[in-house]
Design an enzyme around this catalytic site. Structure first.
Site, PDB file in Angstrom:
ATOM      1  CB  CYS A 136      -1.654   7.153   1.052  1.00  0.00           C
ATOM      2  SG  CYS A 136      -2.969   6.158   1.762  1.00  0.00           S
TER       3      CYS A 136
ATOM      4  CD  GLU B 154      -2.880  -0.632   2.543  1.00  0.00           C
ATOM      5  OE1 GLU B 154      -3.218   0.539   2.823  1.00  0.00           O
ATOM      6  OE2 GLU B 154      -3.136  -1.590   3.260  1.00  0.00           O
TER       7      GLU B 154
END
Length: 478
Positions: free
Chosen positions: A271, A237
């Site tokens: 993010c 990720e």
């Protein structure tokens, strides 16, 4: 100027509070080989536990987090600089992850049985990988690693968790809650370390999987290190250079609010945060005017301030300095400041939210600038907006503000991202859906609800209670 989270001479990790510069936590670095050995010895017994037992234990973990919710929220605020209200939402996400993961395991890895030949049966069941290393980030030091840890434990894996060296105190408390729930410190194991310990865990022969959340640079390094080891499961990720696109809408105030939520929540340290505001020419003036007005009202302060701030500091002085340097780079290469980035306290990593028009820059850097810095790019029409949105090697999150259902269908079909929203922020993804991206944002192993997919592997079987077989062709007389 003090540098936080450094390894000192006697092999310790030290954590400092970004909002004050005060030391918060320190501990000696752990032995990676010893940690893996403990995990390998613990795995057979844990994997042999009934699924119902493992689920009951992670539910007890959720209760332990509930008991420690105030302590955990305050620690998250101290160690990350997040406002207390935001830290509390992270603790709630940790608790909610348990039931989401239980349901996801049942849905994504459920058993199947079919009739087979000769009155036998066929089956599909799932098995755990073994020893899973979880490498956590600093921006959500409890929620994001927990999103790997809980599904891994439910599936029957044991977990070695090395938090970011910038937020080890939160990681320690998280794992303490697992241990208090009755999951042993060998099954849910906390390891103190920096980048070198992370590299050692990734490469260790006794590790069966690596579950990573963090920067694209670190994720690529992990991928390269394990390229010759296809038997080790790797879920990455990583970050994003995420676009938020504004086309025709009469809701100017709402559009500006969604932009602020996307770009500046968590001081831009998500993010999924919007890094690029791509805006149709006809909408530019009204939206930018409203956006400037709203951003000027954002309170930036320490986590426990009254009134409560919208933003705290970024994680450390090094991050703050890099963001200021990036803003100055934009200015000196064709960017036009809409709102300057400033540092109100030179010795602490507080930053004002910054906006810069980079439309005239011929070569905009395709990087993730992890903080409160929003680029604005003006385009002529919707086709140009989609093209601009896709001018990135990343592919995590994208959002369209305004337009019709037909416009959103075009946006959804043509924009490359793992999360695509309409009239909603780029961030704040649901844990009940898959979470991940493509390109430099991930390796097609989405987390959240789909984490069960990389925590267990399917095994196909054909089965009969007694051996039964014949050869009908190709045998001569006896």
């Amino acid at each position: 100027m003090r540098v936080r989270t450094t390894r000192v001479a006697d092999n310790e990790i030290i954590s400092f509070e970004p909002a004050t510069g005060e030391e918060l936590w320190r501990r000696k670095v752990d032995d990676v080989d010893a940690a893996v050995d403990r995990a390998r010895r613990a795995w057979p017994a844990w994997a042999a536990q009934p699924l119902a037992t493992r689920i009951e234990l992670v539910r007890r973990f959720a209760n332990e987090v509930r008991k420690a919710s105030d302590e955990m929220a305050e620690l998250i605020s101290k160690e990350t600089g997040k406002p207390l209200w935001e830290a509390r939402t992270e603790v709630e996400a940790v608790i909610n992850k348990v039931e989401i993961s239980v349901n996801a395991y049942a849905e994504r890895t459920g058993q199947k049985r079919l009739d087979g030949a000769l009155q036998g049966s066929s089956a599909v069941r799932h098995k755990p990988h073994g020893v899973m290393v979880v490498l956590g980030p600093y921006n959500f030091p409890a929620h994001l690693p927990n999103g790997h840890i809980v599904p891994a434990l439910i599936a029957g894996n044991v977990v070695i968790f090395k938090p970011s060296e910038k937020t080890p105190a939160v990681g320690e408390l998280l794992m303490t809650c697992f241990n208090r729930a009755g999951i042993s410190a060998a099954v849910a194991q906390f390891v103190v370390g920096g980048p070198e310990e992370g590299k050692a865990l990734v490469a260790h022969r006794g590790v069966n999987g690596v579950l990573f959340t963090g920067s694209a640079q670190a994720g690529i390094a992990i991928n390269k290190r394990l390229a010759n080891n296809p038997g080790k499961i790797v879920a990455l990720e990583m970050g994003g250079n995420n676009p938020i696109v504004v086309i025709d809408t009469p809701k100017i105030t709402d559009a500006a609010t969604l932009i602020v939520q996307s770009a500046f929540t968590s001081a831009g340290q998500r993010c999924t945060a919007a890094r690029r505001l791509i805006i149709k020419e006809s909408m530019y003036e009204p939206v930018i005017t409203e956006l400037k007005s709203l951003v000027s009202r954002i309170i930036v302060d320490e986590p426990f301030a009254d009134p409560a701030p919208f933003m705290g500091p970024v994680i450390d002085n090094m991050a703050a300095e890099q963001l200021v340097e990036s803003f100055l780079y934009f200015l000196s290469n064709g960017g036009k400041a809409i709102r300057h980035m400033t540092r109100p306290k030179d010795d602490l990593p507080f930053l004002s939210p910054a906006i810069i028009d980079t439309t005239e820059m011929s070569d905009r850097p395709d990087v993730e600038l992890f903080g409160p810095l929003l680029q604005v790019i003006k385009v002529k029409d919707f086709d140009a907006a989609i093209k601009e949105a896709n001018r990135t090697r990343f592919g995590l999150s994208a959002s369209l503000i305004g337009g019709s259902p037909q416009d959103y269908n075009r946006f959804w079909a043509n924009v490359r991202a793992g999360i695509i929203n309409w009239n909603r922020p780029t961030n704040g993804a649901s844990s009940s859906a898959p979470f991940g991206g493509l390109g430099l944002s991930g390796n097609h192993r989405p987390a959240a609800f789909y984490a069960a997919d990389y925590c267990a592997y399917p095994v196909a079987s054909t089965e009969m209670e007694q051996p039964r077989a014949n050869i009908g062709v190709g045998l001569g007389d006896s």
